[in-house]
Design an enzyme around this catalytic site. Structure first.
Site, PDB file in Angstrom:
ATOM      1  N   ASN A  33     -25.366-110.479-108.147  1.00 12.47           N
ATOM      2  CA  ASN A  33     -24.034-110.268-108.730  1.00 12.47           C
ATOM      3  C   ASN A  33     -23.303-111.599-108.940  1.00 12.47           C
ATOM      4  O   ASN A  33     -22.141-111.610-109.335  1.00 12.47           O
ATOM      5  CB  ASN A  33     -23.191-109.308-107.873  1.00 12.47           C
ATOM      6  N   ASP A  75     -24.667-105.515-108.724  1.00 13.36           N
ATOM      7  CA  ASP A  75     -24.314-105.533-107.306  1.00 13.36           C
ATOM      8  C   ASP A  75     -25.236-104.558-106.588  1.00 13.36           C
ATOM      9  O   ASP A  75     -25.435-103.429-107.072  1.00 13.36           O
ATOM     10  CB  ASP A  75     -22.839-105.106-107.179  1.00 13.36           C
ATOM     11  N   LYS A 107     -23.033-114.348 -95.979  1.00 13.02           N
ATOM     12  CA  LYS A 107     -23.731-115.041 -94.887  1.00 13.02           C
ATOM     13  C   LYS A 107     -22.877-115.941 -94.002  1.00 13.02           C
ATOM     14  O   LYS A 107     -23.428-116.666 -93.174  1.00 13.02           O
ATOM     15  CB  LYS A 107     -24.868-115.862 -95.473  1.00 13.02           C
ATOM     16  N   SER A 109     -32.149-113.109 -89.582  1.00  8.63           N
ATOM     17  CA  SER A 109     -31.617-114.374 -89.073  1.00  8.63           C
ATOM     18  C   SER A 109     -31.872-114.456 -87.578  1.00  8.63           C
ATOM     19  O   SER A 109     -31.895-113.429 -86.872  1.00  8.63           O
ATOM     20  CB  SER A 109     -30.113-114.370 -89.351  1.00  8.63           C
ATOM     21  N   TYR A 130     -21.403-110.576 -88.931  1.00  3.44           N
ATOM     22  CA  TYR A 130     -22.551-110.995 -89.746  1.00  3.44           C
ATOM     23  C   TYR A 130     -23.861-110.687 -89.021  1.00  3.44           C
ATOM     24  O   TYR A 130     -24.772-110.065 -89.578  1.00  3.44           O
ATOM     25  CB  TYR A 130     -22.466-112.498 -90.063  1.00  3.44           C
ATOM     26  N   LYS A 190     -27.194-107.887 -89.755  1.00  2.00           N
ATOM     27  CA  LYS A 190     -28.650-108.150 -89.779  1.00  2.00           C
ATOM     28  C   LYS A 190     -29.369-107.208 -88.813  1.00  2.00           C
ATOM     29  O   LYS A 190     -30.439-106.688 -89.121  1.00  2.00           O
ATOM     30  CB  LYS A 190     -28.933-109.612 -89.421  1.00  2.00           C
ATOM     31  N   PHE A 197     -34.362-119.593 -88.982  1.00  2.00           N
ATOM     32  CA  PHE A 197     -33.564-120.441 -88.091  1.00  2.00           C
ATOM     33  C   PHE A 197     -32.565-121.204 -88.972  1.00  2.00           C
ATOM     34  O   PHE A 197     -31.752-120.551 -89.617  1.00  2.00           O
ATOM     35  CB  PHE A 197     -34.498-121.247 -87.168  1.00  2.00           C
ATOM     36  N   ASN A 223     -21.444-125.341 -92.688  1.00  2.00           N
ATOM     37  CA  ASN A 223     -22.710-125.723 -92.070  1.00  2.00           C
ATOM     38  C   ASN A 223     -22.918-127.232 -92.124  1.00  2.00           C
ATOM     39  O   ASN A 223     -22.385-127.922 -92.985  1.00  2.00           O
ATOM     40  CB  ASN A 223     -23.873-124.985 -92.749  1.00  2.00           C
ATOM     41  N   LEU A 224     -23.710-127.692 -91.183  1.00  2.00           N
ATOM     42  CA  LEU A 224     -23.863-129.132 -90.976  1.00  2.00           C
ATOM     43  C   LEU A 224     -24.413-129.873 -92.196  1.00  2.00           C
ATOM     44  O   LEU A 224     -23.823-130.861 -92.646  1.00  2.00           O
ATOM     45  CB  LEU A 224     -24.806-129.348 -89.778  1.00  2.00           C
ATOM     46  N   ILE A 242     -18.458-134.101 -85.650  1.00  6.01           N
ATOM     47  CA  ILE A 242     -19.557-133.548 -84.842  1.00  6.01           C
ATOM     48  C   ILE A 242     -18.906-132.706 -83.756  1.00  6.01           C
ATOM     49  O   ILE A 242     -18.153-133.238 -82.918  1.00  6.01           O
ATOM     50  CB  ILE A 242     -20.434-134.667 -84.247  1.00  6.01           C
ATOM     51  N   TYR A 284     -31.247-123.896 -79.332  1.00  9.58           N
ATOM     52  CA  TYR A 284     -32.287-122.885 -79.548  1.00  9.58           C
ATOM     53  C   TYR A 284     -33.174-123.306 -80.703  1.00  9.58           C
ATOM     54  O   TYR A 284     -32.746-124.037 -81.600  1.00  9.58           O
ATOM     55  CB  TYR A 284     -31.725-121.467 -79.734  1.00  9.58           C
TER      56      TYR A 284
END
Ligand code: NAD
Ligand code: WQD
Length: 341
Positions: free
Chosen positions: A34, A60, A86, A126, A151, A155, A180, A201-202, A219, A301
């Site tokens: 979509n 959609d 997400k 995820s 979120y 999942k 991951f 996100n990083l 950081i 992790y």
């Protein structure tokens, strides 16, 4: 290979997977998206890389009638289901939108698949389904827990819906892939991650700092019980991840069943190591400051990726140097992301 419908195929991971699928001349590919978090111009980039243009349906996944029409026309052998929202933080602000888009959308998709006799599905799950794991190295036998965020819970819900569908009809073949931390970009510099607004996100954050779109990186925390004090994750190059989908698809089609695999590199890398690796390829290093811990972050992790290696014959081929080099190449060539709206 087969005729494949890819929901969410204009997005970050979907587009890289479509490139891999089109690399197989026997594979027909149609994207259904979509465009809520992607741009149509990604189709031009896919065509430039592969010299093939996938079919495209703008729809959609919550629109059952549109899905039924598309599946009736395309008659796919399998669906790779990426479409979904997400952002973990946003899901806490807008839980109902996440359940509607991800869970209701997936339910509509499975109904349309059942209606048209489409029995094979590869699903983007995820590592968040594991919640806070007992040990940093996570095997698939780690219990799936109530999600730490709406979120993550979407999942979990979709995984359970798929499992129940398979249990009710064993001819339905399901491959659940638990990613991951997907990062990196296509080696051509033509495709990569293009988040809306300021990235959470990083990797996309670092990338935008490196081309001057953002002033510096924060950081989040350098007092974790890890060797350098920053958090450790399993960063996986998106092209490796895309190839993991090829392996999973072939497994799903050739050996019908119910499967779940971790897709990660099987090693942990710290935030500091990522920043240092990125700075090593820049003439002008990015600046960064240490800030407080980000609420909800887990210190460490990473995947136990042996099951995917043994059963799918898949393992990652790209290291941290490839990840930072490909990310920078994409961001430098496309500082504002994909063209168009
Ligand atoms: P993305 O946002 O780049 O791609 C998702 C695509 O789905 C977008 O093109 C968007 O327009 C489309 N979409 C969203 N809702 C839709 C709907 N209702 N109908 C049709 N299309 C819709 O995200 P991504 O990073 O490529 O992630 C793909 C999948 O992988 C998602 O399901 C995500 O939850 C999952 N995942 C992503 C990560 C990650 O860090 N990127 C990690 C684990 C799992
Ligand atoms: C990585 C590390 C941050 C930004 C999320 C989802 C997960 C999956 C992948 C979908 C952490 C640190 C980050 C910044 C920082 N997505 N960081 N400064 O949180 O591991 O995983 O994306 O399924 O579900 O939770 O990824 O990239 O946000 O963070 O220091 O500006 O980088 O604190 O340690 P995360 P991330």
């Amino acid at each position: 290979m087969a005729n494949i419908l890819v929901t969410g195929g204009c997005g970050y991971i979907g587009s890289h997977t479509v490139v891999e699928l089109l690399g197989d001349p026997s594979c027909q590919v149609t994207i259904l998206d979509n465009l809520s978090n992607s741009k149509r111009s990604v189709l031009d980039r896919i065509e430039r890389i592969t010299s093939r243009r996938p079919g495209f349906v703008q729809a959609d996944i919550r629109d059952g009638a549109a899905l039924s029409r598309a599946l009736g026309e395309i008659r796919p052998d399998a669906v790779i289901h990426f479409a979904g929202l997400k952002a973990v933080g946003e899901s806490c602000q807008k839980p109902l939108e996440y359940y509607d888009n991800n869970v209701c959308g997936s339910l509509r998709l499975l109904e349309a698949m059942r209606e048209h006799g489409v029995k094979n599905i590869v699903f983007s799950s995820s590592a968040t389904v594991y919640g806070t794991p007992a040990n940093p190295r996570i095997p698939e036998t780690e219990p799936v827990k109530r999600g730490n965020s709406p979120y993550a819970q979407t999942k979990v819900d979709i995984e359970w819906m798929l499992e129940d569908w398979h249990r009710a009809d064993s001819s339905v073949s399901v491959c659940i892939l638990r990613y991951f931390n997907p990062v990196g970009a296509h080696q051509s510099g033509l495709m990569g991650e293009d988040p809306l607004g300021i990235p959470n996100n990083l990797m996309p954050y670092i990338a935008q700092v490196s081309v001057g779109r953002l002033p510096h990186l924060n950081i989040w925390g350098n007092d974790y019980p890890t060797p350098d004090g920053t958090c450790i994750r399993d960063y996986i190059h998106v092209v490796d991840l895309a190839r993991g989908h090829m392996a999973a698809l072939s497994h799903c089609l050739n050996r019908p069943g119910l499967y779940a695999y971790n897709l990660g590199a099987g090693r942990g890398i710290s935030v500091q190591q990522i920043v240092d690796a990125y700075n090593a390829i820049l003439e002008k290093p990015i600046s960064y400051v240490y800030g407080p811990r980000r609420p909800g972050d887990i210190a460490e992790y990473y995947a136990d990726a042996t099951k995917a290696a043994e059963e799918l014959g898949w393992r990652t081929e790209h290291g941290v140097e490839d990840i930072v080099r490909d990310t920078y190449r994409w961001q430098k060539a496309n500082p504002e992301g994909y063209p168009g709206d």
